[in-house]
Design an enzyme around this catalytic site. Structure first.
Site, PDB file in Angstrom:
ATOM      1  N   ARG B 271      41.865 -26.334 -99.374  1.00 50.46           N
ATOM      2  CA  ARG B 271      41.624 -25.330 -98.488  1.00 50.46           C
ATOM      3  C   ARG B 271      42.829 -25.245 -97.611  1.00 50.46           C
ATOM      4  O   ARG B 271      43.233 -26.266 -96.794  1.00 50.46           O
ATOM      5  CB  ARG B 271      40.545 -25.993 -97.524  1.00 50.46           C
ATOM      6  CG  ARG B 271      39.947 -24.650 -96.473  1.00 50.46           C
ATOM      7  CD  ARG B 271      39.049 -25.451 -95.559  1.00 50.46           C
ATOM      8  NE  ARG B 271      39.713 -26.294 -94.520  1.00 50.46           N
ATOM      9  CZ  ARG B 271      39.294 -27.341 -94.118  1.00 50.46           C
ATOM     10  NH1 ARG B 271      37.885 -27.885 -94.421  1.00 50.46           N
ATOM     11  NH2 ARG B 271      40.016 -27.919 -93.353  1.00 50.46           N
ATOM     12  N   HIS B 275      39.476 -25.199 -91.370  1.00 49.17           N
ATOM     13  CA  HIS B 275      38.083 -25.047 -91.835  1.00 49.17           C
ATOM     14  C   HIS B 275      37.484 -23.698 -91.454  1.00 49.17           C
ATOM     15  O   HIS B 275      37.007 -22.813 -91.959  1.00 49.17           O
ATOM     16  CB  HIS B 275      37.074 -26.102 -91.113  1.00 49.17           C
ATOM     17  CG  HIS B 275      35.575 -25.852 -91.136  1.00 49.17           C
ATOM     18  ND1 HIS B 275      34.999 -25.811 -92.022  1.00 49.17           N
ATOM     19  CD2 HIS B 275      34.902 -25.737 -89.960  1.00 49.17           C
ATOM     20  CE1 HIS B 275      33.686 -25.537 -91.955  1.00 49.17           C
ATOM     21  NE2 HIS B 275      33.484 -25.460 -90.521  1.00 49.17           N
ATOM     22  N   TYR B 284      44.251 -33.725 -88.801  1.00 48.76           N
ATOM     23  CA  TYR B 284      44.018 -34.611 -90.000  1.00 48.76           C
ATOM     24  C   TYR B 284      44.393 -34.424 -91.344  1.00 48.76           C
ATOM     25  O   TYR B 284      44.270 -35.202 -92.183  1.00 48.76           O
ATOM     26  CB  TYR B 284      42.447 -34.421 -90.087  1.00 48.76           C
ATOM     27  CG  TYR B 284      41.763 -33.021 -90.219  1.00 48.76           C
ATOM     28  CD1 TYR B 284      41.935 -32.311 -91.818  1.00 48.76           C
ATOM     29  CD2 TYR B 284      41.289 -31.973 -89.261  1.00 48.76           C
ATOM     30  CE1 TYR B 284      41.386 -31.031 -91.985  1.00 48.76           C
ATOM     31  CE2 TYR B 284      41.007 -30.715 -89.432  1.00 48.76           C
ATOM     32  CZ  TYR B 284      41.027 -30.511 -90.892  1.00 48.76           C
ATOM     33  OH  TYR B 284      40.497 -29.072 -91.077  1.00 48.76           O
TER      34      TYR B 284
END
Lengths: 334, 387
Positions: B271, B275, B284
């Site tokens: 990705r 998100h 992260y």
């Protein structure tokens, strides 16, 4: 007028017959759940269905409640009418996400394009000496979920009629089966088996003038017994069997309470946050000026369902109901 | 000589009922994700399919960019971008026949659009005017599912029902790597395998469930390995290799249609975006990691292959870009129109027939709207007020 044969049957037999008749009338009706096939269900309510209709229509599923209800959603999407058995009340909890996030909402989410005609049969309630997780009254959880119908029979005729109506409904219906009434027998007319009030209507099981007991499912026979016992005290108690918790029949309940001016709501489920609070509030909001006393509740204690050797202390019995009736201040009675 | 042997009576034996159900070896995924681009297999792939995949990838990338822009303008409440994962999305839609069903998760808008759903209708959930904007039966696409993996058992049930009716319909259900940890994932795969339902499970392993990396999600050798435990084959595929995705999914769909039962496909992808627009991915993951995946971009990979083989020239690339721009302009224009909302719709689809309680509440809302209209004139209820 011809006399119709009225014969005694058990609630379990009436439920079996309801599924059998629905399956015979409509090939899209499929029964599924754990042990519903060869065993006929742990309560034998699906007895003989697999043999008569084949395993594709009465299916022993893997042991997984979310999976049972989740696959039933997909089956309903494809035009089937699944009748799902949750083996015991507390075993249904893993399926709650499917029920709440999908079953109850799919019609709404899709603007009516994808209704889900699913019947979820849940044997519920105590009084059969079951061990933990076998005696819960989970009706408040279902009642709090918009999009579901929640019905519960107290008579053999209603068991048949409500189950047939639930299966025929284009909306999801949770049918709460009072498991301690499975073996109760009463007269039932197999000639006109669906001849009962529709989902959403309450019924006055016993007319009376002194006070109204509002109840449903397993507590209906207890209330009828209490009404008999109350006669000795000179009290003439009315018993209303709700039959359907959602939709709720304000009309019948309020008409009854207005007649008597006093009401006690009786159920096994916990009192705090339980159905009785909602019912008492509805009665108070609509009948305040007719009430001679506050609406009382006789419910199970606010405890996890007790172990079987103690359950008789938890379940609302005749004495506890009569005590509540006594607290309704009888000086107004002639 | 052991004590047991001395006695002479003891013969070790398996429990009477035990026998292996099947040989697990054929169910195991390959060690490496399946690839087509850059291998000899690419030459055997239908050029028309490759061009079609390319056009859809370009369109999908542009759709992701446009939808992300619409969140910044406040036109969408949220948009979970699938930038970087377009090959999985497009292949999922193109591997299906018209009669088949797609069960998307909330990130799979592109697959829904590639299946033929109007690009605006596919965004209704995310815009916030209704929970699902399209008729599931019109394109055989289930509503986008927000709870994780809960749509997987639906796919199994639908496929099972179709087979019971004698229809050769296949259901393809999409889920992310995080969704494989949910109980519904397990139950769906188990039911599908026991029933031999014609279902294909597509896991898009994009590395993260919001911020949680795969290593903290599962201890399995790969997500495709999970298939073995259910008794179905697991396939591992490069999720950025569009023809490989199409090939593996088409094989699984054909296998299901022919009565071979379910397949679990793990697409290894990434990705590129966060998100959603509400997520801060810098917390992260590293830029270096993202750059490595950018170098493995699904569009660039396919473009290189097609160009090298003379199947795509500058004009064709420009045509694909133009087509995507036209789609984006149309999407932008239509999304910038305020949706027409009728508050009375709130009560229209709760039950087939409203309960007395809902009729009362409906009357209350109507009275509120009428009072509002009296106060503000044109700001009151405008549409469908006579219902």
């Amino acid at each position: 007028m011809t006399t119709v044969a009225v014969k005694p049957a058990t609630m379990a037999q009436a439920l079996t017959r309801a599924m059998r008749d629905a399956m015979a009338a409509d090939p899209t009706v499929h029964v599924m759940g754990e042990d519903v096939g060869a065993l006929g269900g742990v309560f034998r309510v699906t007895d003989g269905l697999a043999k008569e209709f084949g395993e594709d229509r009465c299916t022993d599923t893997p042991l997984a409640e979310a999976g049972i209800l989740g696959t039933a959603v997909g089956m309903a999407m494809y035009g089937l009418r699944p009748v799902v058995e949750m083996q015991f009340d507390a075993f249904a909890y893993p399926a709650f996400e499917q029920l709440i996030s999908h079953v109850s909402r799919m019609r709404n989410r899709t603007r009516g394009r994808m209704p889900l005609p699913i019947t979820v049969r849940v044997p519920y309630g105590g009084g059969i000496g079951g061990v933990e997780h076998h005696s819960d009254s989970s009706e408040a959880y279902y009642m709090a979920t918009p999009g579901l119908h929640v019905v519960t029979p107290a008579t053999v005729a209603d068991a048949y009629g409500l189950l047939r109506q639930a299966i025929a409904s284009d909306d999801p219906v949770v049918l709460l089966e009072p498991k301690r009434l499975y073996w109760s027998k009463d007269s039932w007319n197999p000639e006109h088996p669906t001849d009962v009030e529709p989902i959403g209507r309450a019924v006055v099981r016993r007319p009376g003038r002194s006070a109204t007991l509002v109840t449903y499912g397993p507590s209906v026979p207890v209330c009828l017994e209490a009404a008999e016992a109350a006669q000795a005290e000179g009290w003439d108690l009315e018993v209303v069997d709700l039959r359907s918790l959602v939709p709720f029949d304000d009309e019948t309940v309020c008409a009854a309470v207005r007649r008597t001016g006093r009401a006690v709501v009786v159920h096994e489920s916990t009192g705090f946050g339980g159905p009785g609070g909602e019912i008492a509030a509805r009665i108070t909001e609509r009948c305040f000026h007719h009430l001679e006393a506050p609406v009382l509740r006789v419910a199970g204690f606010d405890i996890p369902y007790p172990p079987p050797m103690l359950e008789r202390h938890h379940l609302p019995g005749v004495d506890r109901i009569l005590d509540a009736v006594a607290r309704l201040q009888w000086e107004a009675e002639g | 000589m052991t004590v047991m042997e001395q006695r002479g009576a003891y013969r070790p034996s398996p429990p009477p009922a035990w026998q292996p159900r099947m040989d697990p070896a054929p169910l195991l995924p390959d060690a490496e994700p399946h690839r087509v681009l850059g291998t000899e297999a690419a030459a055997k792939t239908d050029p028309e399919l490759l061009r079609r995949l390319y056009a859809q990838l370009v369109r999908g990338r542009r759709y992701n960019a446009q939808a992300t822009a619409l969140t910044k303008q406040g036109r969408l409440a949220v948009y979970p971008s699938s930038t970087g994962q377009e090959a999985c999305e497009v292949a999922a839609a193109l591997a299906l026949e018209e009669r088949d069903w797609l069960f998307p998760s909330y990130r799979d808008t592109l697959a829904v659009v590639a299946r033929g759903v109007d690009p605006v209708d596919a965004l209704t959930l995310l815009r916030g005017d209704w929970h699902s904007g399209y008729d599931p039966y019109a394109h055989r696409v289930a509503p986008l599912s927000t709870p994780l993996a809960t749509q997987l058992p639906h796919a199994v049930g639908l496929a099972h029902a179709a087979r019971l009716k004698g229809d050769d319909v296949v259901a393809l259900a999409m889920v992310g790597d995080g969704g494989t940890s949910e109980g519904d994932f397990h139950e769906a795969l188990n039911f599908a395998a026991v029933w031999q339902a014609p279902v294909v499970f597509l896991v898009q392993n994009n590395g993260f469930a919001i911020s949680v990396p795969l290593a903290k999600q599962t201890a399995a050798p790969s997500l495709a390995h999970k298939a073995v435990g259910y008794g179905m084959p697991g396939r591992l595929v490069d999720g950025n290799d569009a023809p490989a995705m199409h090939e593996v999914l088409s094989d699984a769909v054909q296998r299901a249609r022919a009565g071979g039962g379910p397949t679990l496909v793990e697409a290894v992808t990434y990705r590129i975006d966060a998100h959603t627009n509400a997520d801060d991915a810098t917390r992260y993951r590293s830029d270096a990691e993202i750059e490595a995946w950018r170098a493995h971009d699904p569009i660039a990979l396919l473009e290189r292959e097609l160009t090298a083989r003379g199947l795509l020239d500058e004009a064709a690339i420009e045509a694909a870009r133009q087509d995507a721009e036209t789609m984006a302009a149309d999407l932008r224009e239509r999304m910038n129109q305020d949706p027409e909302l009728n508050p009375m719709d709130l009560f229209d689809h709760v039950y087939a027939e409203n309960t007395a309680q809902l009729r009362e509440q409906r009357a209350l809302l109507r009275a509120e709207l009428e009072a509002e209209q009296e106060q503000h004139g044109e700001h009151g209820e405008q549409k469908g007020g006579t219902r």
